[in-house]
Design an enzyme around this catalytic site. Structure first.
Site, mmCIF file in Angstrom:
data_model
loop_
_atom_site.group_PDB
_atom_site.id
_atom_site.type_symbol
_atom_site.label_atom_id
_atom_site.label_comp_id
_atom_site.label_asym_id
_atom_site.label_seq_id
_atom_site.Cartn_x
_atom_site.Cartn_y
_atom_site.Cartn_z
ATOM 1 N N ASP A 12 0.354 -6.369 -5.473
ATOM 2 C CA ASP A 12 -0.758 -6.699 -5.731
ATOM 3 C C ASP A 12 -1.843 -7.004 -7.043
ATOM 4 O O ASP A 12 -0.378 -6.637 -8.070
ATOM 5 C CB ASP A 12 -2.121 -5.728 -5.335
ATOM 6 C CG ASP A 12 -3.326 -6.419 -4.697
ATOM 7 O OD1 ASP A 12 -3.882 -7.939 -4.864
ATOM 8 O OD2 ASP A 12 -4.082 -5.599 -4.866
ATOM 9 N N ARG A 16 -4.843 -12.199 -10.435
ATOM 10 C CA ARG A 16 -5.318 -11.838 -11.808
ATOM 11 C C ARG A 16 -4.549 -11.668 -12.938
ATOM 12 O O ARG A 16 -5.115 -12.373 -13.463
ATOM 13 C CB ARG A 16 -5.613 -10.260 -11.605
ATOM 14 C CG ARG A 16 -6.877 -9.788 -10.874
ATOM 15 C CD ARG A 16 -7.777 -8.303 -11.093
ATOM 16 N NE ARG A 16 -6.658 -8.229 -9.702
ATOM 17 C CZ ARG A 16 -5.915 -6.968 -9.276
ATOM 18 N NH1 ARG A 16 -6.415 -5.786 -9.696
ATOM 19 N NH2 ARG A 16 -5.683 -6.942 -7.717
ATOM 20 N N TRP A 17 -2.644 -11.911 -12.569
ATOM 21 C CA TRP A 17 -2.029 -12.138 -13.510
ATOM 22 C C TRP A 17 -2.008 -13.990 -14.432
ATOM 23 O O TRP A 17 -1.773 -14.421 -15.122
ATOM 24 C CB TRP A 17 -0.593 -12.024 -13.204
ATOM 25 C CG TRP A 17 0.810 -11.734 -14.050
ATOM 26 C CD1 TRP A 17 0.715 -10.842 -14.951
ATOM 27 C CD2 TRP A 17 0.928 -13.342 -14.467
ATOM 28 N NE1 TRP A 17 1.839 -11.439 -16.166
ATOM 29 C CE2 TRP A 17 2.040 -12.732 -15.451
ATOM 30 C CE3 TRP A 17 1.071 -14.439 -14.002
ATOM 31 C CZ2 TRP A 17 3.127 -14.122 -15.879
ATOM 32 C CZ3 TRP A 17 2.099 -15.699 -14.368
ATOM 33 C CH2 TRP A 17 2.769 -14.824 -15.770
ATOM 34 N N HIS A 29 1.528 -16.005 -7.919
ATOM 35 C CA HIS A 29 2.526 -15.840 -7.062
ATOM 36 C C HIS A 29 4.616 -16.121 -7.387
ATOM 37 O O HIS A 29 4.456 -15.044 -6.968
ATOM 38 C CB HIS A 29 2.217 -16.248 -5.679
ATOM 39 C CG HIS A 29 0.539 -16.316 -5.192
ATOM 40 N ND1 HIS A 29 0.496 -14.586 -5.268
ATOM 41 C CD2 HIS A 29 -0.384 -16.883 -5.078
ATOM 42 C CE1 HIS A 29 -1.295 -14.767 -4.542
ATOM 43 N NE2 HIS A 29 -1.350 -16.042 -4.323
ATOM 44 N N GLU A 59 -4.890 -10.450 6.555
ATOM 45 C CA GLU A 59 -5.560 -11.043 6.304
ATOM 46 C C GLU A 59 -6.162 -12.227 4.473
ATOM 47 O O GLU A 59 -7.046 -12.604 5.399
ATOM 48 C CB GLU A 59 -6.848 -10.228 5.308
ATOM 49 C CG GLU A 59 -7.307 -9.041 7.071
ATOM 50 C CD GLU A 59 -5.813 -7.654 6.932
ATOM 51 O OE1 GLU A 59 -5.040 -7.930 6.547
ATOM 52 O OE2 GLU A 59 -6.756 -7.333 8.214
ATOM 53 N N ASN A 60 -5.183 -12.334 4.258
ATOM 54 C CA ASN A 60 -4.695 -13.261 3.550
ATOM 55 C C ASN A 60 -5.186 -14.198 4.530
ATOM 56 O O ASN A 60 -5.144 -15.793 3.653
ATOM 57 C CB ASN A 60 -3.241 -12.929 2.622
ATOM 58 C CG ASN A 60 -3.309 -11.714 2.012
ATOM 59 O OD1 ASN A 60 -1.823 -11.177 2.250
ATOM 60 N ND2 ASN A 60 -3.738 -11.307 1.559
ATOM 61 N N TRP A 61 -5.043 -14.855 5.256
ATOM 62 C CA TRP A 61 -5.225 -16.275 6.169
ATOM 63 C C TRP A 61 -6.764 -16.745 5.463
ATOM 64 O O TRP A 61 -6.667 -17.795 5.439
ATOM 65 C CB TRP A 61 -4.655 -16.165 7.643
ATOM 66 C CG TRP A 61 -3.938 -16.546 8.384
ATOM 67 C CD1 TRP A 61 -3.438 -14.940 9.029
ATOM 68 C CD2 TRP A 61 -2.818 -16.818 8.165
ATOM 69 N NE1 TRP A 61 -1.692 -15.528 8.572
ATOM 70 C CE2 TRP A 61 -1.567 -16.398 8.553
ATOM 71 C CE3 TRP A 61 -2.606 -18.824 7.195
ATOM 72 C CZ2 TRP A 61 0.145 -16.994 8.670
ATOM 73 C CZ3 TRP A 61 -1.151 -18.991 7.738
ATOM 74 C CH2 TRP A 61 0.324 -18.557 8.236
ATOM 75 N N ILE A 180 -5.467 0.332 1.149
ATOM 76 C CA ILE A 180 -3.855 0.142 1.896
ATOM 77 C C ILE A 180 -3.858 -0.721 2.428
ATOM 78 O O ILE A 180 -3.040 -1.092 2.460
ATOM 79 C CB ILE A 180 -3.654 0.977 3.247
ATOM 80 C CG1 ILE A 180 -2.905 2.992 2.481
ATOM 81 C CG2 ILE A 180 -2.732 1.353 3.407
ATOM 82 C CD1 ILE A 180 -2.264 3.436 1.366
ATOM 83 N N SER A 181 -5.223 -1.716 2.128
ATOM 84 C CA SER A 181 -5.083 -2.824 2.645
ATOM 85 C C SER A 181 -4.632 -3.077 4.351
ATOM 86 O O SER A 181 -3.744 -3.812 4.601
ATOM 87 C CB SER A 181 -5.340 -3.588 1.808
ATOM 88 O OG SER A 181 -5.226 -3.439 0.495
ATOM 89 N N GLU A 192 4.605 9.769 0.021
ATOM 90 C CA GLU A 192 3.637 9.976 -1.152
ATOM 91 C C GLU A 192 2.784 8.612 -1.723
ATOM 92 O O GLU A 192 3.447 7.985 -1.679
ATOM 93 C CB GLU A 192 4.405 10.989 -2.450
ATOM 94 C CG GLU A 192 5.516 12.140 -1.789
ATOM 95 C CD GLU A 192 4.425 12.861 -1.695
ATOM 96 O OE1 GLU A 192 3.610 12.830 -2.543
ATOM 97 O OE2 GLU A 192 5.074 13.935 -0.749
HETATM 98 C C1 IPE Z 1 -2.901 -6.684 0.566
HETATM 99 O O1 IPE Z 1 -3.518 -7.824 -1.567
HETATM 100 C C2 IPE Z 1 -1.500 -7.634 0.265
HETATM 101 C C3 IPE Z 1 -0.470 -8.053 0.056
HETATM 102 C C4 IPE Z 1 -0.305 -8.002 -1.439
HETATM 103 C C5 IPE Z 1 0.470 -9.262 0.361
HETATM 104 P P1 IPE Z 1 -4.720 -8.069 -1.083
HETATM 105 O O2 IPE Z 1 -4.713 -8.826 -2.701
HETATM 106 O O3 IPE Z 1 -4.736 -8.789 0.023
HETATM 107 O O4 IPE Z 1 -5.662 -7.243 -1.096
HETATM 108 P P2 IPE Z 1 -7.163 -6.998 -0.552
HETATM 109 O O5 IPE Z 1 -7.987 -7.527 0.423
HETATM 110 O O6 IPE Z 1 -7.763 -6.882 -1.695
HETATM 111 O O7 IPE Z 1 -7.211 -4.955 -0.059
HETATM 112 C C1 IPE Z 2 -0.720 -10.569 -4.225
HETATM 113 O O1 IPE Z 2 -1.707 -10.860 -5.038
HETATM 114 C C2 IPE Z 2 0.183 -11.268 -3.203
HETATM 115 C C3 IPE Z 2 -1.025 -11.449 -2.262
HETATM 116 C C4 IPE Z 2 -1.964 -11.074 -0.756
HETATM 117 C C5 IPE Z 2 -0.164 -12.494 -1.606
HETATM 118 P P1 IPE Z 2 -2.873 -10.697 -5.376
HETATM 119 O O2 IPE Z 2 -3.004 -12.689 -4.732
HETATM 120 O O3 IPE Z 2 -3.854 -10.450 -4.201
HETATM 121 O O4 IPE Z 2 -3.042 -10.522 -6.665
HETATM 122 P P2 IPE Z 2 -5.281 -10.137 -7.086
HETATM 123 O O5 IPE Z 2 -5.453 -9.099 -6.663
HETATM 124 O O6 IPE Z 2 -5.882 -11.714 -6.528
HETATM 125 O O7 IPE Z 2 -4.790 -10.082 -8.437
HETATM 126 MG MG MG Z 3 -5.330 -8.426 -4.676
#
Ligand code: IPE
Ligand code: IPE
Ligand code: MG
Length: 236
Positions: A12, A16-17, A29, A59-61, A180-181, A192
């Site tokens: 994750d 933000r990076w 990404h 959920e990323n959809w 844990i998402s 752990e």
């Molecule tokens: C969890 O990260 C999924 C992946 C790293 C692929 P998210 O950035 O989607 O998690 P939430 O929604 O902030 O919990």
């Molecule tokens: C995790 O990084 C990668 C995926 C969920 C695909 P994020 O895209 O969630 O990065 P932040 O949390 O917005 O920084």
């Molecule tokens: Mg994220």
């Protein structure tokens, strides 16, 4: 030092990076893929046998369409560019998740990578894509039920999407979030947990070593007492 057999990572912090650098999220990404490539090599070098990474959650959809399609394009690029070198380094690649929602092209890429690397033994890389822990438990239960079997812990263990590997010993989440998402809900019962403030593209070898050192210092009790599990021989 005790090295975990199986490390799982919620990668994750890519967004933000990118934002910190005034770049589009997909640039983060892209950098995340670089970090993953380095991480696989570092894990293999340290004797870790299984690395399971969360690449795209069910959920990323719900993210903006532009980001979702950017991620799918990146996946296709990674399938064509990263698989061969990983194969040559002895990495077995497995894709874990619901494939029904990914394109035919991606499905074919998954199958090809899995077939090519099937017998590699240096390290197993599980890429969780369109994965959700609740989906995993439900699909495992459905498969057990469809066979007319009783839904037991053992039966589910054999049907979850990571049945080819043991449960994670160490679960790392980068990006400073303490959740844990919907990652490996069933499998992380006794993992752990380690949370890193580092954003995923910045998670380098030194950060991995810090996590591994923390793991080595944990006492895993699995419900027993400290006296029972300590190496110091105790008179019975
Ligand atoms: C969890 O990260 C999924 C992946 C790293 C692929 P998210 O950035 O989607 O998690 P939430 O929604 O902030 O919990
Ligand atoms: C995790 O990084 C990668 C995926 C969920 C695909 P994020 O895209 O969630 O990065 P932040 O949390 O917005 O920084
Ligand atoms: Mg994220």
């Amino acid at each position: 030092m005790t090295i975990p057999h199986h490390v799982a990572i919620v990668m994750d912090g890519n967004g933000r990076w990118a934002r910190q650098r005034y770049l589009p999220r997909v640039a983060g990404h892209r950098q995340g893929v670089e970090a993953l490539r380095r991480c696989v090599r570092a894990c293999a070098d340290r004797g870790i046998k299984v690395l399971t990474v969360f690449a795209f959650s069910s959920e990323n959809w719900n993210r903006p369409q532009e980001e979702v399609s950017g991620l799918m394009d990146l996946l296709i690029t990674a399938l064509s560019g990263e698989v061969k070198p990983m194969h040559e380094s002895g990495v077995r690649i497995c894709f874990v998740g619901d494939r029904s929602r990914v394109s035919e092209k991606v499905r074919a890429g998954f199958a090809k990578a899995e077939q090519l690397t099937l017998t590699n033994q240096k390290i197993t890389l599980n890429v969780c894509f369109n994965y959700g822990g609740r989906w995993d438990i439900a699909q495992a239960a459905q498969r057990v039920a469809a066979r007319g079997q009783v839904i037991t812990e053992d039966a589910l263990n054999q049907e979850v999407a990571t049945a080819h590997v043991s449960d994670p010993d160490l679960l790392i989440r980068t990006g400073g979030e303490f959740r844990i998402s919907n990652f490996l809900l069933w499998q992380c019962a006794y993992s752990e947990l380690y949370f890193s403030e580092k954003l995923w593209p910045d998670f380098d070898e030194a950060a991995l070593d810090t996590a591994l050192l923390a793991f080595a210092q944990r006492e895993r009790r699995f419900g027993k007492t400290s006296e029972q599990v300590s190496n110091v021989a105790v008179a019975a």
